[in-house]
Motif scaffolding. Structure first.
Motif, PDB file in Angstrom:
ATOM      1  N   GLU A  42       0.799  -1.208   0.062  1.00 18.70           N
ATOM      2  CA  GLU A  42      -0.092  -0.020  -0.170  1.00 18.70           C
ATOM      3  C   GLU A  42       0.810   1.082  -0.125  1.00 18.70           C
ATOM      4  OE1 GLU A  42      -2.850  -0.150   3.306  1.00 18.70           O
ATOM      5  OE2 GLU A  42      -3.590  -1.891   2.770  1.00 18.70           O
ATOM      6  N   SER A  43       1.820   1.247   0.882  1.00 17.02           N
ATOM      7  CA  SER A  43       2.848   2.373   1.044  1.00 17.02           C
ATOM      8  C   SER A  43       3.449   2.566  -0.583  1.00 17.02           C
ATOM      9  CB  SER A  43       3.764   2.287   2.149  1.00 17.02           C
ATOM     10  OG  SER A  43       4.532   1.225   1.980  1.00 17.02           O
ATOM     11  N   MET A  44       3.881   1.664  -0.948  1.00 12.28           N
ATOM     12  CA  MET A  44       4.692   1.596  -2.385  1.00 12.28           C
ATOM     13  C   MET A  44       3.731   2.222  -3.512  1.00 12.28           C
ATOM     14  SD  MET A  44       6.872  -1.993  -2.501  1.00 12.28           S
ATOM     15  CE  MET A  44       6.716  -2.079  -4.202  1.00 12.28           C
ATOM     16  N   ALA A  45       2.358   2.015  -3.359  1.00 11.04           N
ATOM     17  CA  ALA A  45       1.528   2.427  -4.330  1.00 11.04           C
ATOM     18  C   ALA A  45       1.289   3.785  -3.915  1.00 11.04           C
ATOM     19  CB  ALA A  45       0.138   1.749  -4.229  1.00 11.04           C
ATOM     20  N   MET A  46       0.940   4.313  -2.766  1.00  6.34           N
ATOM     21  CA  MET A  46       0.933   5.328  -2.438  1.00  6.34           C
ATOM     22  C   MET A  46       2.148   6.424  -2.874  1.00  6.34           C
ATOM     23  SD  MET A  46       1.395   8.088   0.322  1.00  6.34           S
ATOM     24  CE  MET A  46       2.171   7.099   1.424  1.00  6.34           C
ATOM     25  N   LEU A  47       3.269   6.003  -2.491  1.00  5.33           N
ATOM     26  CA  LEU A  47       4.494   6.843  -2.874  1.00  5.33           C
ATOM     27  C   LEU A  47       4.616   6.909  -4.225  1.00  5.33           C
ATOM     28  CD1 LEU A  47       6.670   5.354   0.054  1.00  5.33           C
ATOM     29  CD2 LEU A  47       5.751   7.740  -0.255  1.00  5.33           C
ATOM     30  N   GLY A  48       4.259   5.899  -5.009  1.00  2.80           N
ATOM     31  CA  GLY A  48       4.392   5.936  -6.592  1.00  2.80           C
ATOM     32  C   GLY A  48       3.452   7.101  -7.251  1.00  2.80           C
ATOM     33  N   LYS A  49       2.414   7.107  -6.413  1.00  2.00           N
ATOM     34  CA  LYS A  49       1.499   8.228  -6.917  1.00  2.00           C
ATOM     35  C   LYS A  49       1.680   9.528  -6.377  1.00  2.00           C
ATOM     36  CE  LYS A  49      -3.523   9.841  -6.364  1.00  2.00           C
ATOM     37  NZ  LYS A  49      -2.902  11.149  -6.715  1.00  2.00           N
ATOM     38  N   VAL A  50       2.366   9.733  -5.324  1.00  5.62           N
ATOM     39  CA  VAL A  50       3.093  10.948  -5.030  1.00  5.62           C
ATOM     40  C   VAL A  50       4.026  11.530  -6.033  1.00  5.62           C
ATOM     41  CG1 VAL A  50       4.369  12.146  -3.394  1.00  5.62           C
ATOM     42  CG2 VAL A  50       2.349  10.789  -2.569  1.00  5.62           C
ATOM     43  N   ARG A  51       4.936  10.380  -6.307  1.00  8.85           N
ATOM     44  CA  ARG A  51       5.933  10.456  -7.344  1.00  8.85           C
ATOM     45  C   ARG A  51       5.494  10.976  -8.676  1.00  8.85           C
ATOM     46  NH1 ARG A  51       8.233   7.622 -11.207  1.00  8.85           N
ATOM     47  NH2 ARG A  51      10.337   7.982 -11.809  1.00  8.85           N
ATOM     48  N   ASN A  52       4.503  10.227  -9.110  1.00 11.77           N
ATOM     49  CA  ASN A  52       3.927  10.468 -10.411  1.00 11.77           C
ATOM     50  C   ASN A  52       3.242  12.095 -10.400  1.00 11.77           C
ATOM     51  OD1 ASN A  52       4.828   8.345 -11.393  1.00 11.77           O
ATOM     52  ND2 ASN A  52       2.896   7.232 -11.178  1.00 11.77           N
ATOM     53  N   ASP A  53       2.436  12.312  -9.336  1.00 13.25           N
ATOM     54  CA  ASP A  53       1.980  13.820  -9.323  1.00 13.25           C
ATOM     55  C   ASP A  53       3.062  14.848  -9.084  1.00 13.25           C
ATOM     56  OD1 ASP A  53      -0.431  12.719  -9.260  1.00 13.25           O
ATOM     57  OD2 ASP A  53      -0.566  13.059  -6.916  1.00 13.25           O
ATOM     58  N   ALA A  54       4.272  14.576  -8.412  1.00 17.18           N
ATOM     59  CA  ALA A  54       5.338  15.484  -8.638  1.00 17.18           C
ATOM     60  C   ALA A  54       5.807  15.907  -9.782  1.00 17.18           C
ATOM     61  CB  ALA A  54       6.408  15.009  -7.586  1.00 17.18           C
ATOM     62  N   LEU A  55       6.208  14.580 -10.617  1.00 17.71           N
ATOM     63  CA  LEU A  55       6.559  14.534 -11.738  1.00 17.71           C
ATOM     64  C   LEU A  55       5.682  15.349 -12.854  1.00 17.71           C
ATOM     65  CD1 LEU A  55       8.051  10.972 -12.465  1.00 17.71           C
ATOM     66  CD2 LEU A  55       9.444  13.183 -12.020  1.00 17.71           C
ATOM     67  N   ALA A  56       4.250  15.481 -12.758  1.00 19.59           N
ATOM     68  CA  ALA A  56       3.483  15.836 -13.604  1.00 19.59           C
ATOM     69  C   ALA A  56       3.576  17.379 -13.272  1.00 19.59           C
ATOM     70  CB  ALA A  56       1.974  15.410 -13.237  1.00 19.59           C
ATOM     71  N   HIS A  57       3.695  17.795 -11.869  1.00 18.36           N
ATOM     72  CA  HIS A  57       3.946  19.251 -11.737  1.00 18.36           C
ATOM     73  C   HIS A  57       5.378  19.810 -12.279  1.00 18.36           C
ATOM     74  CE1 HIS A  57       0.260  19.522  -8.969  1.00 18.36           C
ATOM     75  NE2 HIS A  57       0.703  18.647  -8.440  1.00 18.36           N
ATOM     76  N   LEU A  58       6.418  19.194 -12.089  1.00 21.81           N
ATOM     77  CA  LEU A  58       7.581  19.578 -12.679  1.00 21.81           C
ATOM     78  C   LEU A  58       7.497  19.729 -14.169  1.00 21.81           C
ATOM     79  CD1 LEU A  58      10.221  17.238 -10.602  1.00 21.81           C
ATOM     80  CD2 LEU A  58       9.742  20.002 -10.427  1.00 21.81           C
ATOM     81  N   ASP A  59       6.653  18.851 -14.811  1.00 16.10           N
ATOM     82  CA  ASP A  59       6.430  18.902 -16.453  1.00 16.10           C
ATOM     83  C   ASP A  59       5.916  20.138 -16.310  1.00 16.10           C
ATOM     84  OD1 ASP A  59       7.889  16.784 -16.875  1.00 16.10           O
ATOM     85  OD2 ASP A  59       6.171  15.327 -17.179  1.00 16.10           O
ATOM     86  N   ALA A  60       4.588  20.467 -15.996  1.00 17.67           N
ATOM     87  CA  ALA A  60       4.067  21.611 -15.987  1.00 17.67           C
ATOM     88  C   ALA A  60       4.819  23.007 -15.729  1.00 17.67           C
ATOM     89  CB  ALA A  60       2.623  21.614 -15.037  1.00 17.67           C
ATOM     90  N   LEU A  61       5.563  22.843 -14.716  1.00 16.20           N
ATOM     91  CA  LEU A  61       6.471  24.082 -14.553  1.00 16.20           C
ATOM     92  C   LEU A  61       7.415  24.196 -15.525  1.00 16.20           C
ATOM     93  CD1 LEU A  61       7.133  23.768 -10.696  1.00 16.20           C
ATOM     94  CD2 LEU A  61       5.882  25.521 -11.722  1.00 16.20           C
ATOM     95  N   SER A  62       8.007  23.235 -16.069  1.00 19.07           N
ATOM     96  CA  SER A  62       8.842  23.505 -17.121  1.00 19.07           C
ATOM     97  C   SER A  62       8.382  23.772 -18.598  1.00 19.07           C
ATOM     98  CB  SER A  62       9.637  22.074 -17.514  1.00 19.07           C
ATOM     99  OG  SER A  62       8.920  21.170 -17.808  1.00 19.07           O
ATOM    100  N   ALA A  63       7.170  23.646 -18.720  1.00 21.74           N
ATOM    101  CA  ALA A  63       6.428  24.242 -19.559  1.00 21.74           C
ATOM    102  C   ALA A  63       6.231  25.735 -19.543  1.00 21.74           C
ATOM    103  CB  ALA A  63       5.305  23.638 -20.096  1.00 21.74           C
ATOM    104  N   VAL A  64       6.386  26.415 -18.655  1.00 17.84           N
ATOM    105  CA  VAL A  64       6.120  27.752 -18.446  1.00 17.84           C
ATOM    106  C   VAL A  64       7.453  28.568 -18.792  1.00 17.84           C
ATOM    107  CG1 VAL A  64       5.598  29.679 -16.782  1.00 17.84           C
ATOM    108  CG2 VAL A  64       4.516  27.289 -16.537  1.00 17.84           C
ATOM    109  N   PRO A  65       7.372  29.257 -19.837  1.00 18.95           N
ATOM    110  CA  PRO A  65       8.747  29.939 -20.224  1.00 18.95           C
ATOM    111  C   PRO A  65       9.119  30.851 -19.161  1.00 18.95           C
ATOM    112  CG  PRO A  65       6.731  30.879 -21.411  1.00 18.95           C
ATOM    113  CD  PRO A  65       6.404  29.911 -20.443  1.00 18.95           C
TER     114      PRO A  65
END
Length: 98
Positions: A60-83
């Motif tokens: 369960e914790s691996m699944a939760m941490l994987g989701k947190v990681r994926n959410d953080a990566l999505a936020h970083l991708d969104a930030l890198s798209a801002v000029p």
């Protein structure tokens, strides 16, 4: 004098539980070394249910941490798209009325 296997395995399971709690609270994990089988021996039957619960908690914790990681990566991708306004060669404002 030999070590009681229940006591030794209880210590191993305690460490698993502490590591899970640390991981889901955002703490910094410490390196873990598995017990040497010759030292720990086979898991005593009376601890099997506890070991299964810990395994479920780990999954369960691996699944939760994987989701947190994926959410953080999505936020970083969104930030890198801002000029970056400081490296922009073009105008920052466009006069559409003018």
């Amino acid at each position: 004098m030999s070590v009681d296997p229940v006591e030794q395995w209880s210590g191993v399971l305690d460490r698993f539980e502490a590591d899970i709690a640390l991981a889901v609270s955002g703490g910094e994990p410490v390196p873990w070394n598995p017990p040497v089988e010759a030292e720990a021996g086979p898991l005593p039957e009376e601890l099997a249910d506890r070991a299964r619960r810990i395994l479920d908690a780990q999954l369960e914790s691996m699944a939760m941490l994987g989701k947190v990681r994926n959410d953080a990566l999505a936020h970083l991708d969104a930030l890198s798209a801002v000029p970056d306004s400081q490296s922009s060669a073009g105008p920052l404002f466009l006069d559409v009325q003018g």
